[in-house]
Scaffold this motif. Structure first.
Motif, PDB file in Angstrom:
ATOM      1  N   ALA A 132       1.075  -0.777   0.046  1.00  0.00           N
ATOM      2  CA  ALA A 132       0.126  -0.665   0.174  1.00  0.00           C
ATOM      3  C   ALA A 132       0.525   1.268  -0.202  1.00  0.00           C
ATOM      4  O   ALA A 132       0.805   2.251  -0.800  1.00  0.00           O
ATOM      5  N   LYS A 133       1.619   0.878   0.624  1.00  0.00           N
ATOM      6  CA  LYS A 133       3.049   2.030   0.714  1.00  0.00           C
ATOM      7  C   LYS A 133       3.371   2.484  -0.561  1.00  0.00           C
ATOM      8  O   LYS A 133       3.951   4.189  -1.003  1.00  0.00           O
ATOM      9  N   ALA A 134       4.264   1.574  -1.358  1.00  0.00           N
ATOM     10  CA  ALA A 134       4.494   1.366  -2.775  1.00  0.00           C
ATOM     11  C   ALA A 134       3.813   1.795  -3.540  1.00  0.00           C
ATOM     12  O   ALA A 134       4.166   2.505  -4.331  1.00  0.00           O
ATOM     13  N   ILE A 135       2.023   1.571  -3.346  1.00  0.00           N
ATOM     14  CA  ILE A 135       1.355   2.392  -4.490  1.00  0.00           C
ATOM     15  C   ILE A 135       0.538   4.203  -4.391  1.00  0.00           C
ATOM     16  O   ILE A 135      -0.050   4.149  -4.423  1.00  0.00           O
ATOM     17  N   GLY A 136       1.292   3.683  -2.709  1.00  0.00           N
ATOM     18  CA  GLY A 136       0.330   5.585  -2.160  1.00  0.00           C
ATOM     19  C   GLY A 136      -0.971   5.788  -1.925  1.00  0.00           C
ATOM     20  O   GLY A 136      -1.710   6.797  -1.769  1.00  0.00           O
ATOM     21  N   THR A 137      -1.418   4.624  -0.980  1.00  0.00           N
ATOM     22  CA  THR A 137      -2.507   4.599  -0.618  1.00  0.00           C
ATOM     23  C   THR A 137      -2.328   3.967   0.759  1.00  0.00           C
ATOM     24  O   THR A 137      -1.234   4.218   1.017  1.00  0.00           O
ATOM     25  N   ASN A 138      -3.718   2.845   0.944  1.00  0.00           N
ATOM     26  CA  ASN A 138      -3.198   2.215   2.950  1.00  0.00           C
ATOM     27  C   ASN A 138      -3.832   1.676   2.180  1.00  0.00           C
ATOM     28  O   ASN A 138      -4.637   0.965   1.829  1.00  0.00           O
ATOM     29  N   ARG A 139      -3.981   0.424   3.695  1.00  0.00           N
ATOM     30  CA  ARG A 139      -4.075  -0.803   3.664  1.00  0.00           C
ATOM     31  C   ARG A 139      -5.395  -1.197   3.808  1.00  0.00           C
ATOM     32  O   ARG A 139      -5.807  -1.839   2.617  1.00  0.00           O
ATOM     33  N   THR A 140      -6.236  -0.108   4.326  1.00  0.00           N
ATOM     34  CA  THR A 140      -7.500  -0.345   4.152  1.00  0.00           C
ATOM     35  C   THR A 140      -7.900  -0.085   2.631  1.00  0.00           C
ATOM     36  O   THR A 140      -9.227  -1.138   2.346  1.00  0.00           O
ATOM     37  N   TYR A 141      -8.198   1.040   2.096  1.00  0.00           N
ATOM     38  CA  TYR A 141      -8.329   0.794   1.079  1.00  0.00           C
ATOM     39  C   TYR A 141      -7.924  -0.464  -0.553  1.00  0.00           C
ATOM     40  O   TYR A 141      -8.891  -1.282  -1.206  1.00  0.00           O
ATOM     41  N   LEU A 142      -6.476  -0.758  -0.117  1.00  0.00           N
ATOM     42  CA  LEU A 142      -5.680  -1.968  -0.837  1.00  0.00           C
ATOM     43  C   LEU A 142      -6.738  -2.785  -0.287  1.00  0.00           C
ATOM     44  O   LEU A 142      -7.448  -3.900  -1.039  1.00  0.00           O
ATOM     45  N   GLY A 143      -7.436  -3.409   0.685  1.00  0.00           N
ATOM     46  CA  GLY A 143      -7.710  -4.508   1.875  1.00  0.00           C
ATOM     47  C   GLY A 143      -9.589  -4.544   0.514  1.00  0.00           C
ATOM     48  O   GLY A 143      -9.675  -5.302   0.384  1.00  0.00           O
ATOM     49  N   GLN A 144      -9.938  -3.263   0.548  1.00  0.00           N
ATOM     50  CA  GLN A 144     -11.597  -3.117   0.471  1.00  0.00           C
ATOM     51  C   GLN A 144     -11.518  -3.435  -1.628  1.00  0.00           C
ATOM     52  O   GLN A 144     -12.005  -3.348  -2.183  1.00  0.00           O
ATOM     53  N   TYR A 145      -9.833  -3.509  -2.179  1.00  0.00           N
ATOM     54  CA  TYR A 145      -9.935  -3.199  -3.746  1.00  0.00           C
ATOM     55  C   TYR A 145      -9.677  -5.173  -3.714  1.00  0.00           C
ATOM     56  O   TYR A 145     -10.630  -5.737  -5.030  1.00  0.00           O
ATOM     57  N   PHE A 146      -9.205  -5.602  -2.611  1.00  0.00           N
ATOM     58  CA  PHE A 146      -8.512  -6.762  -2.710  1.00  0.00           C
ATOM     59  C   PHE A 146     -10.731  -7.918  -2.714  1.00  0.00           C
ATOM     60  O   PHE A 146     -10.758  -8.931  -3.747  1.00  0.00           O
ATOM     61  N   SER A 147     -10.850  -7.300  -2.125  1.00  0.00           N
ATOM     62  CA  SER A 147     -12.615  -7.939  -1.842  1.00  0.00           C
ATOM     63  C   SER A 147     -12.961  -7.708  -2.992  1.00  0.00           C
ATOM     64  O   SER A 147     -14.426  -8.241  -2.503  1.00  0.00           O
ATOM     65  N   SER A 148     -13.443  -6.501  -3.674  1.00  0.00           N
ATOM     66  CA  SER A 148     -14.109  -6.250  -4.228  1.00  0.00           C
ATOM     67  C   SER A 148     -13.850  -6.962  -6.006  1.00  0.00           C
ATOM     68  O   SER A 148     -14.554  -6.921  -6.831  1.00  0.00           O
ATOM     69  N   LEU A 149     -12.863  -7.533  -5.526  1.00  0.00           N
ATOM     70  CA  LEU A 149     -12.464  -8.590  -6.578  1.00  0.00           C
ATOM     71  C   LEU A 149     -12.008 -10.398  -6.204  1.00  0.00           C
ATOM     72  O   LEU A 149     -11.300 -10.993  -6.975  1.00  0.00           O
ATOM     73  N   ASP A 150     -13.110 -10.452  -4.871  1.00  0.00           N
ATOM     74  CA  ASP A 150     -13.206 -11.666  -4.665  1.00  0.00           C
ATOM     75  C   ASP A 150     -12.236 -12.533  -3.986  1.00  0.00           C
ATOM     76  O   ASP A 150     -11.730 -13.627  -4.343  1.00  0.00           O
ATOM     77  N   THR A 151     -10.694 -11.497  -3.726  1.00  0.00           N
ATOM     78  CA  THR A 151      -9.564 -12.584  -3.168  1.00  0.00           C
ATOM     79  C   THR A 151      -8.844 -12.566  -2.565  1.00  0.00           C
ATOM     80  O   THR A 151      -9.744 -11.012  -2.055  1.00  0.00           O
ATOM     81  N   THR A 152      -7.890 -12.142  -1.670  1.00  0.00           N
ATOM     82  CA  THR A 152      -7.510 -11.649  -0.235  1.00  0.00           C
ATOM     83  C   THR A 152      -5.689 -11.199  -1.173  1.00  0.00           C
ATOM     84  O   THR A 152      -5.277 -11.947  -2.580  1.00  0.00           O
ATOM     85  N   TYR A 153      -4.933 -10.644   0.126  1.00  0.00           N
ATOM     86  CA  TYR A 153      -3.275 -10.044  -0.498  1.00  0.00           C
ATOM     87  C   TYR A 153      -2.825 -11.609  -1.017  1.00  0.00           C
ATOM     88  O   TYR A 153      -2.933 -11.664  -2.266  1.00  0.00           O
ATOM     89  N   ASN A 154      -2.960 -12.365  -0.169  1.00  0.00           N
ATOM     90  CA  ASN A 154      -2.148 -14.051  -0.582  1.00  0.00           C
ATOM     91  C   ASN A 154      -2.102 -14.115  -1.660  1.00  0.00           C
ATOM     92  O   ASN A 154      -0.913 -14.760  -1.734  1.00  0.00           O
ATOM     93  N   ALA A 155      -3.518 -14.154  -2.210  1.00  0.00           N
ATOM     94  CA  ALA A 155      -4.199 -14.813  -3.543  1.00  0.00           C
ATOM     95  C   ALA A 155      -3.256 -14.241  -4.280  1.00  0.00           C
ATOM     96  O   ALA A 155      -2.606 -14.537  -5.537  1.00  0.00           O
ATOM     97  N   TYR A 156      -3.785 -12.391  -4.600  1.00  0.00           N
ATOM     98  CA  TYR A 156      -3.149 -11.964  -5.161  1.00  0.00           C
ATOM     99  C   TYR A 156      -1.259 -12.118  -5.499  1.00  0.00           C
ATOM    100  O   TYR A 156      -1.443 -12.195  -6.740  1.00  0.00           O
ATOM    101  N   ILE A 157      -0.790 -12.342  -4.856  1.00  0.00           N
ATOM    102  CA  ILE A 157       0.854 -11.916  -4.601  1.00  0.00           C
ATOM    103  C   ILE A 157       0.900 -13.557  -5.127  1.00  0.00           C
ATOM    104  O   ILE A 157       1.640 -13.995  -6.236  1.00  0.00           O
TER     105      ILE A 157
END
Length: 363
Positions: A278-303
């Motif tokens: 989140a720091k690398a792309i200029g946002t915060n953990r909450t927004y990034l978590g919401q983004y992955f949730s909107s894709l019906d995935t998790t951060y771990n699954a994305y990586i």
């Protein structure tokens, strides 16, 4: 039975050995600076201290049970046993539960409720000691069993939450998952049940000491191989990764992830956390978590998805250039420290094992 134990040199040696093992394990956790089990892992200091206290309690437990083996009067043996059980309820059992709680690093759980639930046992056993009576023991046993059932239900729920938290925050799960704590709980309950359900046989005393050895060795290994997640949260991202300051909305995150995570191959960094990304792309953990949730995935699954795609790309390149490569080397080059972790993630994503996929692709 007690007369047999007093004359059993082998058991006395085993009893003393377990006492010394627990003391040595306590001193190791308190005074050793490095990690003898996994040099690259920094275990949680709080967990080390609580586990050391638990090991010290096990050693003391052996000391206050010792008189029961040598007393000759049945009344004295009963009183000695009641006092030892009272001390157990004040030290060993609460500390065992605290160790289980501190393994879960998603948040700091309150520890005072543990003391509260132990109060009826302590008060009841204190009454038994004062009156030199065992009449209340069946009621206390029922309460203890109900408490264990409640603890198991709570831990099931807590471990599920912890697992979701790990997958929402960490790319690498090795040395972080703690489902094995159920094994610890089972050993603790089994060991204490053997004491409570004294069948009057010497074999149960041997079984209890063997369980103590397994418990000490397992906990020592578990503590030293569990990563301190607070240190991972504070790690900086790769210095070459561009950092932007402005806050972003959900619709901006896809292009930003492409630019600052995929194009730069930031996903190959070991132990990359969602906070760092989140720091690398200029946002915060909450927004990034919401983004992955909107894709019906998790951060771990994305990586994992990005890393497996990288593995596939490397293997295709190797086949095209007719280079000889190993799956383990390619997995390491794709950001995985543990091949078993990669193998499981690959099978979940591709629907077949790594070797089977490589064989099919090569043909």
């Amino acid at each position: 039975m007690y007369d047999q134990i007093r004359e059993d040199t082998l058991f006395i040696m085993l009893y003393a050995a377990v006492t010394m093992l627990s003391l040595n394990a306590c001193c190791y956790l308190l005074f050793r600076q490095g990690n003898a089990f996994a040099k690259n892992i920094i275990p949680p200091a709080r967990l080390r201290r609580w586990t050391a206290a638990f090991f010290a309690a096990i050693a003391l437990c052996h000391l206050w049970y010792l008189p029961t083996y040598f007393l000759t009067s049945s009344d004295d043996k009963m009183l000695g046993g009641l006092i030892a059980e009272l001390l157990d309820c004040m030290t060993v059992i609460p500390l065992a539960i605290v160790v289980l709680f501190t393994m879960l690093q998603d948040r700091r759980r309150l520890l005072w409720p543990i003391c509260v639930v132990m109060v009826p046992c302590v008060v009841g056993l204190a009454w038994c000691v004062a009156t030199r009576s065992e009449d209340l023991l069946p009621v206390l046993l029922v309460y203890f069993l109900l408490m264990c059932i409640g603890l198991i239900i709570y831990l099931v729920r807590a471990l599920r939450q912890y697992g979701r938290w790990l997958r929402d925050n960490y790319a690498d799960l090795e040395h972080k998952e703690v489902w094995q704590s159920f094994v610890v709980l089972a050993i603790i309950l089994l060991g204490y049940a053997i004491y409570l359900l004294d069948v009057g046989e010497t074999i149960y005393e041997y079984a209890t000491e063997v369980i103590n050895i397994v418990l000490i060795c397992y906990l020592l290994w578990r503590v030293e191989t569990l990563s301190d997640l607070s240190t991972l949260q504070s790690l900086d991202v790769n210095e070459e990764t561009p950092i932007i300051e402005e806050q972003t909305t959900n619709r901006d995150l896809g292009p930003l992830l492409q630019k600052y995570c995929i194009d730069t191959q930031l996903y190959l960094q070991h132990d990359l956390t969602v906070i760092q990304l989140a720091k690398a792309i200029g946002t915060n953990r909450t927004y990034l978590g919401q983004y992955f949730s909107s894709l019906d995935t998790t951060y771990n699954a994305y990586i994992n998805n990005l890393r497996i795609n990288h593995f596939v790309s490397l293997y295709r390149e190797a086949i095209a250039t007719q280079r000889s490569v190993s799956a383990k080397q390619l997995a390491s080059d794709s950001g995985y420290r543990s091949y078993s972790t990669f193998s499981l993630a690959f099978k979940q994503r591709m629907g077949q094992s790594v070797m089977a996929w490589m064989h099919d692709f090569a043909e």
